[in-house]
Design an enzyme around this catalytic site. Structure first.
Site, PDB file in Angstrom:
ATOM      1  N   ASP A   1      43.877  35.948  40.649  1.00 39.00           N
ATOM      2  CA  ASP A   1      43.086  37.031  41.245  1.00 39.00           C
ATOM      3  C   ASP A   1      41.692  36.537  41.637  1.00 39.00           C
ATOM      4  OD1 ASP A   1      43.032  36.901  38.303  1.00 39.00           O
ATOM      5  OD2 ASP A   1      41.411  38.337  38.469  1.00 39.00           O
TER       6      ASP A   1
ATOM      7  N   GLY B   1      37.582  45.955  39.946  1.00 39.91           N
ATOM      8  CA  GLY B   1      37.173  46.824  38.845  1.00 39.91           C
ATOM      9  C   GLY B   1      35.674  47.057  38.812  1.00 39.91           C
TER      10      GLY B   1
ATOM     11  N   GLY C   1      32.604  48.949  35.134  1.00 36.69           N
ATOM     12  CA  GLY C   1      32.323  48.742  36.560  1.00 36.69           C
ATOM     13  C   GLY C   1      30.914  48.237  36.844  1.00 36.69           C
TER      14      GLY C   1
HETATM   15  P1  AMP Z   1      37.480  38.375  36.255  1.00 38.86           P
HETATM   16  O1  AMP Z   1      38.445  37.490  35.539  1.00 38.86           O
HETATM   17  O2  AMP Z   1      36.094  38.373  35.696  1.00 38.86           O
HETATM   18  O3  AMP Z   1      37.475  38.113  37.726  1.00 38.86           O
HETATM   19  O4  AMP Z   1      37.966  39.896  36.045  1.00 38.86           O
HETATM   20  C1  AMP Z   1      39.295  40.280  35.942  1.00 38.86           C
HETATM   21  C2  AMP Z   1      39.441  41.740  36.267  1.00 38.86           C
HETATM   22  O5  AMP Z   1      38.622  42.537  35.419  1.00 38.86           O
HETATM   23  C3  AMP Z   1      39.086  42.117  37.695  1.00 38.86           C
HETATM   24  O6  AMP Z   1      39.990  43.086  38.113  1.00 38.86           O
HETATM   25  C4  AMP Z   1      37.700  42.671  37.544  1.00 38.86           C
HETATM   26  O7  AMP Z   1      37.378  43.568  38.569  1.00 38.86           O
HETATM   27  C5  AMP Z   1      37.778  43.364  36.186  1.00 38.86           C
HETATM   28  N1  AMP Z   1      36.471  43.500  35.548  1.00 38.86           N
HETATM   29  C6  AMP Z   1      35.686  42.533  35.018  1.00 38.86           C
HETATM   30  N2  AMP Z   1      34.545  43.026  34.520  1.00 38.86           N
HETATM   31  C7  AMP Z   1      34.580  44.375  34.719  1.00 38.86           C
HETATM   32  C8  AMP Z   1      33.694  45.466  34.426  1.00 38.86           C
HETATM   33  N3  AMP Z   1      32.536  45.290  33.820  1.00 38.86           N
HETATM   34  N4  AMP Z   1      34.095  46.694  34.805  1.00 38.86           N
HETATM   35  C9  AMP Z   1      35.267  46.901  35.409  1.00 38.86           C
HETATM   36  N5  AMP Z   1      36.135  45.928  35.701  1.00 38.86           N
HETATM   37  C10 AMP Z   1      35.806  44.676  35.363  1.00 38.86           C
HETATM   38 MG    MG Z   2      37.821  38.385  39.408  1.00 39.08          MG
END
Ligand code: AMP
Ligand code: MG
Length: 539
Positions: free
Chosen positions: A278, A106, A140
């Site tokens: 993930d 993301g 993003g």
């Molecule tokens: P994480 O648990 O931080 O690894 O994030 C979980 C999901 O949310 C992943 O698919 C990340 O890419 C997405 N994500 C986290 N922060 C952002 C952001 N600021 N913009 C877009 N996607 C995000």
């Molecule tokens: Mg992640």
């Protein structure tokens, strides 16, 4: 030294795996594809904050005053080099124990995969380079605060000997990003930044899970075969097709690597904070540095993640079991390709044994002792080790400083030291209690006396034992409050502390005269300060 333009792109992920036919960069569910093509969003004024020359070396490139600005343009996503084919990966995952469906890159955009002069493949990935089809409701982007944390910690982990993704660079974008750090209705504008992460591959457990969840078994098989070929080529049968044995061997190796990674986390006091599936690398690399933290006072139940404060699913002491649970989810995802669940169960069982034996060996190394003959038959634990953790938790003592100072306890001398002198040897690590009163240190003194008797009995000379212990008990870890100090300065435009922390982290086991402040235990002011004690996922 070749120039930046001479990076040689191989891009096996996008060339050999099914992609998303839809070219538009709009949030959506992406089916039957491993990736979507997407370009980084240009930024206003990229400026290099710091880079890791060791990672540049891996890529056969060099950052010089002459090419620094071009480097910042490229590694902020403003300029693509010939051969770059940027893309975001499609993956799913279990978040906090629940299936969350499609997640995906993301806020990560892969620039492509390069091969270096030694034939090693490295994927370059920008974090915070703009939205992708997987950005869901988010922007993003990444802020300087979280980018500094990722940059410094991933490099520190590497130098500590912990398997991890690497960080090539951190660039500020010249734009601001609004974040509500604690999701509590207090948004503020923060400087934006982009980190370039580097790893042999960024494939996660969730890349497989998403296909199984959607019953896209052809794509699952294609990805499994690709992973075997590219990430585990040594397991591929010499002639012919991948076999059930090869799949089982791959899963077994993933289990083994995960066990090794988590033993290292426990050794250095690292708490990942978001061990969702993930965020688990199939190469057993520490990945996705978000609300991670370092144990300061020993607290087995500590989690740095505010989102996890209630359930404490990802607390320090739970990490090995969570690793197992995550591997079980991966095994479930692989069943349609492997066919027979039996060999996967074997791999999972082996994880438990490997973790336990690795953990025992690691703790013995930290204490500088041999594994004792008199292990507890039920748990396999050495009583000296088993008794230590509860004691340290009770004593409110700094993990890093305690283990580091153990090497100063003498085993050579025939006359044991009294408890007061033994305690003096580890006294730099004691924190005061909540109320400011001193904690009863007597049980630590008693344990140290047992410890001294043990090392005396084992008879390894101090001159041999000490250096061995200092090679596994770091003196410098990127403590939460130090990273926050570096962030505070950086937000005011001064990057010197970021660079100095990177420099210190290069030799975490070696005393660096003049750098005592980087080994100091958490000061009182940092105990409850945001960013020093707890962080949210958006960190
Ligand atoms: P994480 O648990 O931080 O690894 O994030 C979980 C999901 O949310 C992943 O698919 C990340 O890419 C997405 N994500 C986290 N922060 C952002 C952001 N600021 N913009 C877009 N996607 C995000
Ligand atoms: Mg992640």
């Amino acid at each position: 030294m070749p120039s930046l333009e001479s990076l040689r792109f191989t891009n096996r992920f996008t060339r050999e795996l099914p992609g998303d036919p839809e070219p538009h960069n709009a949030r959506r569910q992406v089916r039957q594809a491993c990736w979507s093509g997407v370009s980084p969003t240009p930024v206003a004024a990229p400026r290099l904050v710091a880079h890791a020359r060791e990672v540049a070396d891996l890529l056969d490139i060099e950052v010089t005053p002459e090419n620094e600005q071009a480097f910042a343009e490229i590694f902020s996503g403003n300029r693509l080099l010939a051969g770059m084919e940027p893309f975001a990966m499609c993956y799913g995952g279990h978040q906090f124990g629940h299936w969350a469906g499609q997640l995906g890159d993301g806020r990560a955009i892969n620039l492509g995969e390069v091969v270096n002069g030694r034939g090693e493949h490295w994927t370059l990935q920008l974090k915070g380079a703009g939205p992708t089809p997987y950005s869901r409701t988010a922007d993003g982007l990444a802020v300087l605060r979280s980018s500094i944390r990722e940059f410094l910690c991933s490099e520190a982990m590497h130098h500590l000997g912990v398997p991890t993704t690497r960080a090539l660079s951190i660039v500020t974008t010249g734009e601001s990003v609004v974040r509500d750090m604690f999701y509590d209705g207090h948004p503020r504008a923060e400087p934006g930044a982009v980190v370039c992460r580097v790893a042999p591959s960024f494939t996660r457990f969730g890349n497989f899970q998403i296909f199984t969840a959607r019953q896209e078994i052809d794509q699952l098989r294609t990805l499994v075969d690709f992973t075997l070929r590219t990430d585990f080529p040594h397991l591929l049968p010499k002639a012919g097709q991948p076999s059930t044995e090869a799949y089982a061997a791959m899963f077994d190796e993933i289990c083994q690597r995960t066990a090794t990674m988590i033993v290292h986390w426990m050794r250095v006091g690292f708490v990942h904070g978001v061990m969702n599936t993930d965020n688990m690398s199939i190469l057993g690399l520490t990945i996705d540095y978000g609300p991670y933290g370092w144990l300061e006072n020993v607290d087995p139940d500590w989690t740095p993640n505010t989102t996890d404060a209630q359930g404490r699913r990802y607390r320090f002491v739970a990490q090995p079991q969570i690793g197992h649970w995550n591997l079980l989810q991966l095994a479930n995802a692989l069943v349609p390709v492997v066919g027979d669940p039996k060999p996967l169960e074997t791999g999972l069982d082996a994880y438990v044994d490997r973790f336990q034996s690795g953990y025992r060996r690691m703790m013995a190394d930290k204490l500088g002792i041999g594994l004792h003959d008199g292990l507890n038959a039920a748990t396999g634990d050495d009583p000296l080790v088993a008794d230590l953790w509860p004691l340290l938790a009770e004593a409110n003592i700094d993990m890093t400083l305690f283990f580091r100072s153990l090497a100063t306890i003498r085993g050579d001398s025939a006359t044991p030291d009294d408890h007061a002198s033994l305690l003096a040897a580890v006294s730099s690590g004691f924190y005061e209690s909540e109320a400011g009163a001193a904690v009863d240190r007597a049980p630590v003194g008693e344990w140290l006396a047992r410890y001294q008797a043990r090392i005396h009995e084992e008879g390894v000379p101090d001159s041999v034992r000490g250096p061995r212990m200092n090679a596994v008990n770091p003196l410098y870890v990127p403590r939460n409050y130090l990273a926050q100090l570096a962030i505070d300065k950086a937000e005011a435009g001064d990057f010197t502390l970021v660079r100095e922390m990177l420099e210190v982290s290069r030799r975490p086991y070696t005393e660096q005269p003049g750098r005592e402040a980087f080994a100091a235990k958490r000061p009182e002011w940092a105990r409850h300060r945001a960013g020093c004690s707890m962080l949210s996922c958006s960190s």
